[in-house]
Design a protein around this motif. Structure first.
Motif, mmCIF file in Angstrom:
data_model
loop_
_atom_site.group_PDB
_atom_site.id
_atom_site.type_symbol
_atom_site.label_atom_id
_atom_site.label_comp_id
_atom_site.label_asym_id
_atom_site.label_seq_id
_atom_site.Cartn_x
_atom_site.Cartn_y
_atom_site.Cartn_z
ATOM 1 N N PHE A 151 0.855 -1.190 0.000
ATOM 2 C CA PHE A 151 0.000 0.000 0.000
ATOM 3 C C PHE A 151 0.889 1.238 0.000
ATOM 4 C CE2 PHE A 151 -2.088 -3.320 2.564
ATOM 5 C CZ PHE A 151 -3.326 -3.433 1.949
ATOM 6 N N ALA A 152 0.433 2.304 -0.664
ATOM 7 C CA ALA A 152 1.218 3.541 -0.647
ATOM 8 C C ALA A 152 0.308 4.732 -0.916
ATOM 9 C CB ALA A 152 2.323 3.498 -1.703
ATOM 10 N N THR A 153 0.745 5.888 -0.417
ATOM 11 C CA THR A 153 0.024 7.133 -0.703
ATOM 12 C C THR A 153 1.026 8.280 -0.701
ATOM 13 O OG1 THR A 153 -1.796 8.597 -0.018
ATOM 14 C CG2 THR A 153 -0.559 7.526 1.746
ATOM 15 N N GLY A 154 0.608 9.421 -1.199
ATOM 16 C CA GLY A 154 1.492 10.592 -1.173
ATOM 17 C C GLY A 154 0.813 11.804 -1.772
ATOM 18 N N CYS A 155 1.362 12.963 -1.450
ATOM 19 C CA CYS A 155 0.800 14.240 -1.903
ATOM 20 C C CYS A 155 1.028 14.445 -3.391
ATOM 21 C CB CYS A 155 1.501 15.419 -1.246
ATOM 22 S SG CYS A 155 1.690 15.310 0.498
ATOM 23 N N THR A 156 0.213 15.306 -3.989
ATOM 24 C CA THR A 156 0.464 15.724 -5.361
ATOM 25 C C THR A 156 0.730 17.229 -5.439
ATOM 26 O OG1 THR A 156 -1.889 16.041 -5.816
ATOM 27 C CG2 THR A 156 -0.971 13.878 -6.328
ATOM 28 N N TYR A 157 0.768 17.900 -4.284
ATOM 29 C CA TYR A 157 1.012 19.362 -4.330
ATOM 30 C C TYR A 157 2.461 19.719 -4.040
ATOM 31 C CZ TYR A 157 0.081 18.529 0.648
ATOM 32 O OH TYR A 157 0.088 18.012 1.918
ATOM 33 N N LYS A 158 3.308 18.715 -3.750
ATOM 34 C CA LYS A 158 4.714 18.995 -3.486
ATOM 35 C C LYS A 158 5.470 18.945 -4.821
ATOM 36 C CE LYS A 158 4.285 17.811 1.341
ATOM 37 N NZ LYS A 158 4.336 16.813 2.395
#
Ligand SMILES: *Cc1c(COP(=O)(O)O)cnc(C)c1O
Length: 412
Positions: free
Chosen positions: A224-231
């Motif tokens: 599983f993974a997640t992360g920002c898209t605004y950086k």
């Protein structure tokens, strides 16, 4: 201050990605030195037209029909593009929908549900606050226990740190790929393999790595993974995070916020929740379609440049920042709190000095914008597509000048 330096102008002149700075709003404005693109990336110039086009040609005129004409699939389509260009993920495993925080909640709960006979969550104390708070909240809510890892703050979590706390009751390990403070890169393949060997699964937070270095989620065996898209992905304030679930987990995955947009047939308005077969089941309510439009523009830029070239410039920028640190800041009592070795260093470095908590506002006043990380850190984020070597040099010279000015004032 006069210092002999590796010439920033020359580095800019030979930088193969230099022209891409023109693809961002105001990146050529010399009154601003922006070293915080790892917190909020600059907007691509083409975003303004894309938003106008969306409003006039899609929302404004297609109105509710827009849902049948692409919006309904947008979280999955943009997810697949991001998976392909940035994450090393085959189609059907990635969506963009919620914030990183909400995505972490969904993924950690899904991970716990995938290991029903186990009840321990592993996380490190140096992890980003939201990751720790979500884990603590889930522990309070479900009765799971938390095993805390204490890492070396100057580096980050190692496979040995993780192996030391894994046990027969470990359900899930929650870690950040790149430490938000030091910029240290954790060894995803090794830590993921060690976690699997102990019968647990892992949730990776990729906020500080997505868009700045190559990722291979499928090949690395990530669950599983997640992360920002605004950086580093320049999606704009509040652009939705991506959420990745490995294909083999999807058919049995249970997420904790069942909603009408994540079911087999949303417009059947059925009596009971029937999760969609694919990754759509991780969507809950109406996704922020408007807020994902800028991301589609920045993915086009990444597609042109390629993530390997982005990583190459990222290493050159952080190498140069360390060279300037050695020449200017080390003698002023500033410490380097990031790895010197490029292969374990992400896109930012942190430097520490006891005066930094008061010095940061003078930097911002003169248009030099890094960010501050307590207790005494200045974090220099160098977003490869929009940052010049000249900016890096100007920022570090400014930090040196402000430190000297403060010392001189206090000696009067
Ligand atoms: C920036 C960041 C977040 C932010 O979470 P949001 O829900 O998008 O506010 C989470 N984790 C890490 C490691 C971050 O760097």
């Amino acid at each position: 201050m006069t210092v002999a330096l590796h010439d920033a102008a020359t580095l800019d002149a030979v930088d193969p990605l230099a022209a891409y700075r023109d693809a961002f709003v105001a990146a050529d404005d010399e009154s601003i030195v922006y070293l915080d693109g790892n917190s909020l990336g600059r907007p691509p110039l083409a975003v303004a037209d894309r938003m106008t086009q969306f409003i006039t040609e899609s929302w404004g005129t297609r109105l509710i029909r827009g849902w049948d004409e692409g919006w309904f699939e947008a979280p999955l389509e943009i997810g697949d593009r991001l998976g392909h260009l940035v994450l090393g993920a085959a189609p059907g495993q990635t969506i963009v929908a919620d914030s990183t925080t909400v995505s972490l909640y969904k993924l950690i709960r899904a991970a716990l549900a995938a290991r029903p006979d186990r009840s321990r969550i592993v996380i490190d104390r140096a992890n980003f606050p939201t990751d720790r708070y979500v884990v603590q909240g889930i522990a309070a809510e479900t009765g799971a226990q938390v095993d805390w890892i204490d890492t070396d703050p100057a580096t980050g979590v190692t496979v040995a740190d993780v192996a030391a706390v894994l046990g027969p009751d470990t359900a899930v390990v929650v870690l950040s790929h790149i430490a938000y403070r030091s910029g240290y890169i954790a060894d995803i393949p090794a830590i993921t393999a060690a976690t699997h060997a102990a019968g647990a699964v892992v949730v990776w937070d990729l906020c500080h790595s997505a868009g700045v270095l190559p990722l291979e989620l499928d090949a690395w065996g990530v669950d599983f993974a997640t992360g920002c898209t605004y950086k580093y992905l320049n999606g704009g304030p509040g652009s939705p995070a991506f959420l990745y679930v490995r294909a083999e987990h999807i058919p049995t995955a249970v997420q904790p916020i069942p909603g009408w947009m994540g079911v087999k047939d949303s417009f059947l308005m059925g009596p009971d929740y029937q999760p969609a077969d694919g990754i759509r089941r991780f969507i809950s309510g109406t996704p922020p379609i408007l807020a994902m439009m800028p991301l589609s523009v920045s993915l086009e830029i990444i597609e042109q440049v390629g993530i390997d070239a982005i990583r190459e410039k990222s290493i050159a920028l952080t190498d140069y920042a360390i060279e300037l640190y050695d020449q200017i800041l080390a003698a002023l009592g500033v410490t380097l709190s990031s790895p010197r070795e490029a292969d374990v260093r992400g896109g930012h470095i942190t430097v520490d000095h006891p005066e930094f908590p008061v010095l940061i506002s003078s930097l911002w006043e003169r248009g030099v914008i890094p960010d501050f990380r307590p207790p005494t850190g200045i974090r220099l984020g160098m977003s490869p597509l929009s940052t010049s070597f000249t900016e890096v040099r100007r920022a570090i010279v400014a930090i040196g000048e402000e430190l000297i000015a403060r010392t001189e004032r206090s000696n009067l």
